[in-house]
Design a protein around this motif. Structure first.
Motif, PDB file in Angstrom:
ATOM      1  N   ALA A 142      11.829  30.411  37.216  1.00 22.19           N
ATOM      2  CA  ALA A 142      11.599  28.972  37.382  1.00 22.19           C
ATOM      3  C   ALA A 142      10.422  28.706  38.314  1.00 22.19           C
ATOM      4  CB  ALA A 142      12.866  28.302  37.918  1.00 22.19           C
ATOM      5  N   ALA A 143      10.330  29.492  39.400  1.00 18.19           N
ATOM      6  CA  ALA A 143       9.221  29.320  40.344  1.00 18.19           C
ATOM      7  C   ALA A 143       7.885  29.612  39.673  1.00 18.19           C
ATOM      8  CB  ALA A 143       9.419  30.240  41.558  1.00 18.19           C
ATOM      9  N   LEU A 144       7.827  30.710  38.907  1.00 18.88           N
ATOM     10  CA  LEU A 144       6.584  31.062  38.225  1.00 18.88           C
ATOM     11  C   LEU A 144       6.216  30.015  37.183  1.00 18.88           C
ATOM     12  CD1 LEU A 144       4.317  33.113  37.861  1.00 18.88           C
ATOM     13  CD2 LEU A 144       5.752  34.331  36.217  1.00 18.88           C
ATOM     14  N   THR A 145       7.195  29.507  36.473  1.00 20.44           N
ATOM     15  CA  THR A 145       6.933  28.468  35.472  1.00 20.44           C
ATOM     16  C   THR A 145       6.385  27.205  36.130  1.00 20.44           C
ATOM     17  OG1 THR A 145       8.684  29.314  34.025  1.00 20.44           O
ATOM     18  CG2 THR A 145       7.983  27.043  33.678  1.00 20.44           C
ATOM     19  N   ALA A 146       6.917  26.856  37.299  1.00 19.55           N
ATOM     20  CA  ALA A 146       6.435  25.666  38.016  1.00 19.55           C
ATOM     21  C   ALA A 146       4.991  25.837  38.466  1.00 19.55           C
ATOM     22  CB  ALA A 146       7.343  25.381  39.209  1.00 19.55           C
ATOM     23  N   VAL A 392      19.098  26.348  38.711  1.00 21.47           N
ATOM     24  CA  VAL A 392      19.116  27.239  39.868  1.00 21.47           C
ATOM     25  C   VAL A 392      19.078  26.394  41.135  1.00 21.47           C
ATOM     26  CG1 VAL A 392      17.974  29.136  38.653  1.00 21.47           C
ATOM     27  CG2 VAL A 392      16.579  27.449  39.846  1.00 21.47           C
ATOM     28  N   PRO A 393      19.602  26.910  42.263  1.00 18.63           N
ATOM     29  CA  PRO A 393      19.564  26.145  43.515  1.00 18.63           C
ATOM     30  C   PRO A 393      18.131  25.901  43.975  1.00 18.63           C
ATOM     31  CG  PRO A 393      21.140  27.963  43.663  1.00 18.63           C
ATOM     32  CD  PRO A 393      20.344  28.168  42.404  1.00 18.63           C
ATOM     33  N   LEU A 394      17.879  24.716  44.504  1.00 24.32           N
ATOM     34  CA  LEU A 394      16.543  24.376  44.986  1.00 24.32           C
ATOM     35  C   LEU A 394      16.106  25.341  46.086  1.00 24.32           C
ATOM     36  CD1 LEU A 394      14.122  22.423  44.941  1.00 24.32           C
ATOM     37  CD2 LEU A 394      15.348  21.007  46.604  1.00 24.32           C
ATOM     38  N   ARG A 395      17.038  25.767  46.925  1.00 28.83           N
ATOM     39  CA  ARG A 395      16.712  26.676  48.032  1.00 28.83           C
ATOM     40  C   ARG A 395      16.107  27.975  47.497  1.00 28.83           C
ATOM     41  NH1 ARG A 395      21.360  27.143  49.395  1.00 28.83           N
ATOM     42  NH2 ARG A 395      21.875  29.142  48.407  1.00 28.83           N
ATOM     43  N   ASP A 396      16.727  28.550  46.470  1.00 27.35           N
ATOM     44  CA  ASP A 396      16.224  29.803  45.899  1.00 27.35           C
ATOM     45  C   ASP A 396      14.877  29.592  45.213  1.00 27.35           C
ATOM     46  OD1 ASP A 396      18.572  30.905  46.789  1.00 27.35           O
ATOM     47  OD2 ASP A 396      19.553  30.891  44.819  1.00 27.35           O
ATOM     48  N   LEU A 397      14.741  28.459  44.547  1.00 25.30           N
ATOM     49  CA  LEU A 397      13.476  28.155  43.854  1.00 25.30           C
ATOM     50  C   LEU A 397      12.333  28.036  44.849  1.00 25.30           C
ATOM     51  CD1 LEU A 397      11.924  27.406  41.288  1.00 25.30           C
ATOM     52  CD2 LEU A 397      12.719  25.056  41.569  1.00 25.30           C
ATOM     53  N   VAL A 398      12.567  27.342  45.957  1.00 24.04           N
ATOM     54  CA  VAL A 398      11.532  27.173  46.980  1.00 24.04           C
ATOM     55  C   VAL A 398      11.154  28.521  47.581  1.00 24.04           C
ATOM     56  CG1 VAL A 398      11.059  26.224  49.279  1.00 24.04           C
ATOM     57  CG2 VAL A 398      12.135  24.792  47.531  1.00 24.04           C
ATOM     58  N   PRO A 403       5.324  32.325  48.051  1.00 31.69           N
ATOM     59  CA  PRO A 403       4.168  33.240  47.960  1.00 31.69           C
ATOM     60  C   PRO A 403       3.069  32.713  47.037  1.00 31.69           C
ATOM     61  CG  PRO A 403       6.243  34.455  47.778  1.00 31.69           C
ATOM     62  CD  PRO A 403       6.587  33.004  47.699  1.00 31.69           C
ATOM     63  N   PHE A 404       3.465  32.128  45.912  1.00 30.22           N
ATOM     64  CA  PHE A 404       2.473  31.554  44.998  1.00 30.22           C
ATOM     65  C   PHE A 404       1.789  30.346  45.633  1.00 30.22           C
ATOM     66  CE2 PHE A 404       5.565  33.644  42.186  1.00 30.22           C
ATOM     67  CZ  PHE A 404       4.711  34.412  41.404  1.00 30.22           C
ATOM     68  N   LEU A 405       2.555  29.565  46.373  1.00 23.41           N
ATOM     69  CA  LEU A 405       2.003  28.381  47.025  1.00 23.41           C
ATOM     70  C   LEU A 405       0.907  28.765  48.008  1.00 23.41           C
ATOM     71  CD1 LEU A 405       2.099  25.328  47.529  1.00 23.41           C
ATOM     72  CD2 LEU A 405       3.919  25.739  49.198  1.00 23.41           C
ATOM     73  N   TRP A 406       1.158  29.797  48.828  1.00 23.74           N
ATOM     74  CA  TRP A 406       0.140  30.223  49.785  1.00 23.74           C
ATOM     75  C   TRP A 406      -1.098  30.777  49.080  1.00 23.74           C
ATOM     76  CZ3 TRP A 406       0.787  27.858  53.910  1.00 23.74           C
ATOM     77  CH2 TRP A 406       2.023  27.715  54.535  1.00 23.74           C
ATOM     78  N   ALA A 407      -0.897  31.488  47.972  1.00 29.29           N
ATOM     79  CA  ALA A 407      -2.043  32.000  47.221  1.00 29.29           C
ATOM     80  C   ALA A 407      -2.886  30.865  46.659  1.00 29.29           C
ATOM     81  CB  ALA A 407      -1.547  32.903  46.084  1.00 29.29           C
ATOM     82  N   MET A 408      -2.220  29.804  46.201  1.00 28.90           N
ATOM     83  CA  MET A 408      -2.953  28.668  45.637  1.00 28.90           C
ATOM     84  C   MET A 408      -3.659  27.869  46.727  1.00 28.90           C
ATOM     85  SD  MET A 408      -0.059  27.686  42.839  1.00 28.90           S
ATOM     86  CE  MET A 408      -0.879  26.295  42.084  1.00 28.90           C
ATOM     87  N   VAL A 409      -3.072  27.788  47.910  1.00 28.28           N
ATOM     88  CA  VAL A 409      -3.762  27.147  49.037  1.00 28.28           C
ATOM     89  C   VAL A 409      -5.011  27.949  49.393  1.00 28.28           C
ATOM     90  CG1 VAL A 409      -3.589  26.587  51.498  1.00 28.28           C
ATOM     91  CG2 VAL A 409      -1.703  26.011  49.956  1.00 28.28           C
ATOM     92  N   GLY A 410      -4.910  29.293  49.299  1.00 29.22           N
ATOM     93  CA  GLY A 410      -6.096  30.122  49.518  1.00 29.22           C
ATOM     94  C   GLY A 410      -7.201  29.810  48.515  1.00 29.22           C
ATOM     95  N   SER A 411      -6.819  29.594  47.254  1.00 29.47           N
ATOM     96  CA  SER A 411      -7.803  29.208  46.234  1.00 29.47           C
ATOM     97  C   SER A 411      -8.420  27.856  46.564  1.00 29.47           C
ATOM     98  CB  SER A 411      -7.127  29.155  44.856  1.00 29.47           C
ATOM     99  OG  SER A 411      -6.574  30.400  44.507  1.00 29.47           O
ATOM    100  N   LEU A 412      -7.601  26.927  47.066  1.00 27.25           N
ATOM    101  CA  LEU A 412      -8.097  25.605  47.464  1.00 27.25           C
ATOM    102  C   LEU A 412      -9.134  25.729  48.576  1.00 27.25           C
ATOM    103  CD1 LEU A 412      -8.000  22.490  47.543  1.00 27.25           C
ATOM    104  CD2 LEU A 412      -6.028  22.683  49.073  1.00 27.25           C
ATOM    105  N   VAL A 413      -8.891  26.607  49.521  1.00 24.57           N
ATOM    106  CA  VAL A 413      -9.850  26.820  50.613  1.00 24.57           C
ATOM    107  C   VAL A 413     -11.193  27.292  50.055  1.00 24.57           C
ATOM    108  CG1 VAL A 413     -10.366  28.241  52.639  1.00 24.57           C
ATOM    109  CG2 VAL A 413      -8.079  27.249  52.348  1.00 24.57           C
ATOM    110  N   LEU A 414     -11.149  28.208  49.096  1.00 21.46           N
ATOM    111  CA  LEU A 414     -12.390  28.730  48.510  1.00 21.46           C
ATOM    112  C   LEU A 414     -13.190  27.634  47.813  1.00 21.46           C
ATOM    113  CD1 LEU A 414     -11.254  32.163  47.003  1.00 21.46           C
ATOM    114  CD2 LEU A 414     -12.735  31.776  48.986  1.00 21.46           C
ATOM    115  N   ILE A 415     -12.511  26.800  46.994  1.00 21.10           N
ATOM    116  CA  ILE A 415     -13.274  25.786  46.261  1.00 21.10           C
ATOM    117  C   ILE A 415     -13.702  24.645  47.178  1.00 21.10           C
ATOM    118  CG2 ILE A 415     -12.062  26.352  44.131  1.00 21.10           C
ATOM    119  CD1 ILE A 415     -10.556  23.710  44.402  1.00 21.10           C
ATOM    120  N   THR A 416     -13.043  24.500  48.319  1.00 19.53           N
ATOM    121  CA  THR A 416     -13.452  23.473  49.278  1.00 19.53           C
ATOM    122  C   THR A 416     -14.741  23.872  49.983  1.00 19.53           C
ATOM    123  OG1 THR A 416     -11.159  22.760  49.668  1.00 19.53           O
ATOM    124  CG2 THR A 416     -12.782  22.189  51.344  1.00 19.53           C
TER     125      THR A 416
END
Length: 433
Positions: A142-146, A392-398, A403-416
């Motif tokens: 579910a996390a990867l799909t999101a 699935v429980p929201l806690r487990d999904l979060v 890890p994906f969220l931090w990787a995407m924030v890293g991508s945001l830093v690069l394009i900024t």
């Protein structure tokens, strides 16, 4: 700010109505009418702003047409054939279905333009494929799909970019081009996380598709794979406007599903049109409310006031972009993306222009921020959607999303900080910014 001023009472009214369960679009219309009443302005101005904004913007027609194209694609066998193609390409590696999830989001990004449509359509199918026979934990799937659904509105076509173009007068065509590299960069960041997770968690290896079957699978999927080519080719050759291209995309999806694949019944078509109408009405009311409330913001000189304050802070363009990232990431935890685009971003645009920022680069940074907000706790909309789809429980999904969220924030830093990553492709095709 005076808490008893008409503007303060308007904001309080909008917040109160939203907390009481009224849709945010209706709340903004109600609060704006209250402002006109308290300020002694013509009450009919609300209707005037709404009608002029909705009916004089030809570009807005692209939104329902992109939504319809996504719905028509999901009800036919286009989705199944594309899934088979993705599985044949990357399914053979360890964690193959996780890579398939990412690749299908890249391909479907060229068709729907909506993260929610991707998550509810192909995302639901990927969730079922990944959790079948216990191959992947439900929360991880579910996390990867999101997070993969977030790629959709960054790689063209993109409904958020259409709305940004509406409020900024930036070129939709160049905005679409500018989203390609950032979208692929975010997909690469997700693949890196999957690569390490697959080995650490010992994800399964799928049975490889024989190479002799690859031409047949590709041929079966080719009409579906041509949809982004038809859509974007029309825009960049000048044959169609973005709105006309959206209509062509919807017609193409209907033609392929009904004539070539013969996989759509009359009842399927009716349900897809009905679902598209409901989604369009929801977005339309939000846009209508924002148009009326933006009139209130203009009357109060909020953009000019903010520009004056920020100029007093003597921010550099880089400092302003950092501030915008922080503001939008925080707001993304609390507000729906379209609301941010229609209410908050127009207030920031005058300052961005005054600092000499490129409006196409700024638009991509804004859209990426808003898309990350869809998966940011505690109120990321895609998190709630996938919680309901995956059960699935929201806690487990979060936990599995972080890890994906931090990787995407890293991508945001690069394009900024490296605008060339965003503007390279537009400039290659003639953009002068």
């Amino acid at each position: 700010m005076n808490v008893t001023s008409p503007f303060s009472l308007t904001v309080l009214a909008i917040v109160a109505l939203s907390f009481l369960g009224l849709p945010i679009g209706h709340a903004m219309i109600g609060g704006s009418i209250l402002y006109l009443l308290l300020a002694g302005l013509d009450m009919g101005t609300a209707a005037e702003q709404l009608l002029n904004g909705m009916y004089s913007n030809y570009i807005l027609l692209a939104v329902p047409l992109f939504i319809l194209a996504a719905e028509l694609m999901n009800i036919g066998s286009m989705t199944d054939r594309l899934m088979s193609f993705c599985n044949a390409i990357v399914g053979r590696f360890r964690g193959g279905l996780a890579y398939v999830n990412i690749v299908q989001s890249i391909i479907f990004a060229g068709m729907s333009g909506s993260a929610i449509a991707d998550a509810a359509g192909t995302g639901k199918m990927m969730q079922q494929m990944m959790t079948r026979d216990g191959k992947y934990p439900g929360s991880y799937a579910a996390a990867l799909t999101a997070v993969t659904a977030v790629i959709g509105p960054i790689i063209p076509p993109s409904i958020p970019m259409v709305i940004y173009a509406l409020v900024s007068d930036a070129s939709i065509g160049y905005l679409f081009l500018a989203g390609v590299v950032p979208g692929l960069l975010m997909a690469l960041a997700q693949m890196v996380i999957v690569f390490f997770d697959a080995r650490r968690k010992n994800f399964p290896v799928e049975a490889p598709t024989p190479l002799r079957e690859l031409p047949l699978i590709t041929r079966r999927a080719l009409p579906s794979l041509m949809m982004p080519v038809v859509l974007l080719g029309g825009i960049y050759t000048g044959a169609t406007t973005p709105t006309e291209a959206a209509a062509v995309a919807a017609a193409y999806a209907l033609l392929i599903s009904t004539v070539l694949y013969r996989s759509v019944s009359y009842s399927d078509f009716y349900r897809s049109v009905l679902a598209s109408a409901r989604t369009t009405a929801s977005i339309g009311m939000l846009i209508a409310g924002a148009l009326v409330f933006n009139y209130v913001i203009t009357v109060e000189n909020i953009p000019q006031t903010l520009t004056t304050i920020l100029q007093a802070w003597d921010l550099s363009p880089t400092g302003f972009l950092i501030l915008v990232n922080v503001i939008l990431l925080v707001l993304g935890c609390l507000l729906e993306g379209t609301t941010i685009l229609l209410v908050v971003v127009p207030v920031l645009i005058p300052t961005a222009r005054a600092l000499g920022l490129d409006m196409v680069h700024f638009g991509v940074v804004v859209v990426v921020n808003i898309m990350i907000g869809l998966i940011t706790p505690p109120y990321g909309l895609l998190l709630f959607i996938m919680t309901r789809i995956a059960e699935v429980p929201l806690r487990d999904l979060v936990r599995d999303t972080l890890p994906f969220l931090w990787a995407m924030v890293g991508s945001l830093v690069l394009i900024t900080f490296f605008p060339g990553l965003v503007l390279w492709l537009p400039r290659l095709l003639g953009y002068q910014g």
